[in-house]
Design a protein around this motif. Structure first.
Motif, PDB file in Angstrom:
ATOM      1  N   ILE A 105       0.867  -2.433  -9.890  1.00 48.52           N
ATOM      2  CA  ILE A 105       1.243  -2.449  -8.473  1.00 48.52           C
ATOM      3  C   ILE A 105       0.534  -1.319  -7.746  1.00 48.52           C
ATOM      4  CG2 ILE A 105       3.507  -3.488  -8.917  1.00 48.52           C
ATOM      5  CD1 ILE A 105       4.735  -0.680  -8.371  1.00 48.52           C
ATOM      6  N   LEU A 106       0.488  -1.448  -6.432  1.00 47.38           N
ATOM      7  CA  LEU A 106       0.001  -0.383  -5.586  1.00 47.38           C
ATOM      8  C   LEU A 106       1.176   0.058  -4.718  1.00 47.38           C
ATOM      9  CD1 LEU A 106      -2.482   1.271  -4.763  1.00 47.38           C
ATOM     10  CD2 LEU A 106      -2.928  -0.451  -3.001  1.00 47.38           C
ATOM     11  N   ALA A 107       1.613   1.299  -4.917  1.00 45.30           N
ATOM     12  CA  ALA A 107       2.755   1.840  -4.161  1.00 45.30           C
ATOM     13  C   ALA A 107       2.227   2.643  -2.984  1.00 45.30           C
ATOM     14  CB  ALA A 107       3.602   2.727  -5.063  1.00 45.30           C
ATOM     15  N   TYR A 108       2.995   2.644  -1.903  1.00 48.32           N
ATOM     16  CA  TYR A 108       2.649   3.413  -0.701  1.00 48.32           C
ATOM     17  C   TYR A 108       3.759   4.412  -0.439  1.00 48.32           C
ATOM     18  CZ  TYR A 108       1.467   4.528   4.116  1.00 48.32           C
ATOM     19  OH  TYR A 108       1.129   5.201   5.267  1.00 48.32           O
ATOM     20  N   GLY A 109       3.404   5.680  -0.306  1.00 47.53           N
ATOM     21  CA  GLY A 109       4.388   6.730  -0.051  1.00 47.53           C
ATOM     22  C   GLY A 109       4.900   6.680   1.374  1.00 47.53           C
TER      23      GLY A 109
END
Length: 137
Positions: free
Chosen positions: A99-103
């Motif tokens: 996955i690509l998480a965004y802060g």
């Protein structure tokens, strides 16, 4: 500076800042060694442990945020960053995920519980320009 799991459940103060998802007082927590995550940045994650496959699966079913915190042999750091799943990059046949998480927002951990297979934490969100120091135990 580090927290061990505890059962206390205090209430959360809100910053009044608009959130992309409902911001619960308790969020799932993903402790990572050697990783410090910040708002407005991306973090690719390979999800392979059963407990974190469960946690991320729940966040995909009903969009929610999870916390990324620095871990050590003594526990986890009190300050972390909330993350939203920006995109699923790859699904593996055995249930693993990339996955690509965004802060999104920084938070202070008030307490941690270990009632599920993964940790959850009661948190207080704060802005980077918040001048109040984090409380130490």
């Amino acid at each position: 500076m580090f927290l061990e799991p505890e059962r206390e459940q205090p209430t959360r103060e809100t910053s009044g800042k608009p959130q992309p998802f409902p911001v619960p007082s308790r969020i799932p927590v993903f402790p990572l060694p050697n990783v410090v995550f910040f708002p407005k940045t991306y973090l690719p994650l390979h999800i392979f442990e059963p407990r974190y496959k469960e946690m991320i699966g729940l966040c995909l079913e009903e969009p929610c945020q999870f916390g990324v915190v620095l871990s050590s042999g003594n526990g986890v750091l009190r300050t972390g960053c909330a993350a939203a799943i920006h995109r699923v990059l790859k699904r593996y046949e055995d249930g693993k995920l990339d996955i690509l998480a965004y802060g999104t927002d920084r938070f202070e951990i008030i307490s941690i519980d270990s009632e599920r297979s993964y940790f959850r934490a009661d948190v207080r969100y704060f802005d980077d320009d918040d001048t109040r120091p984090a409380r130490m135990k």
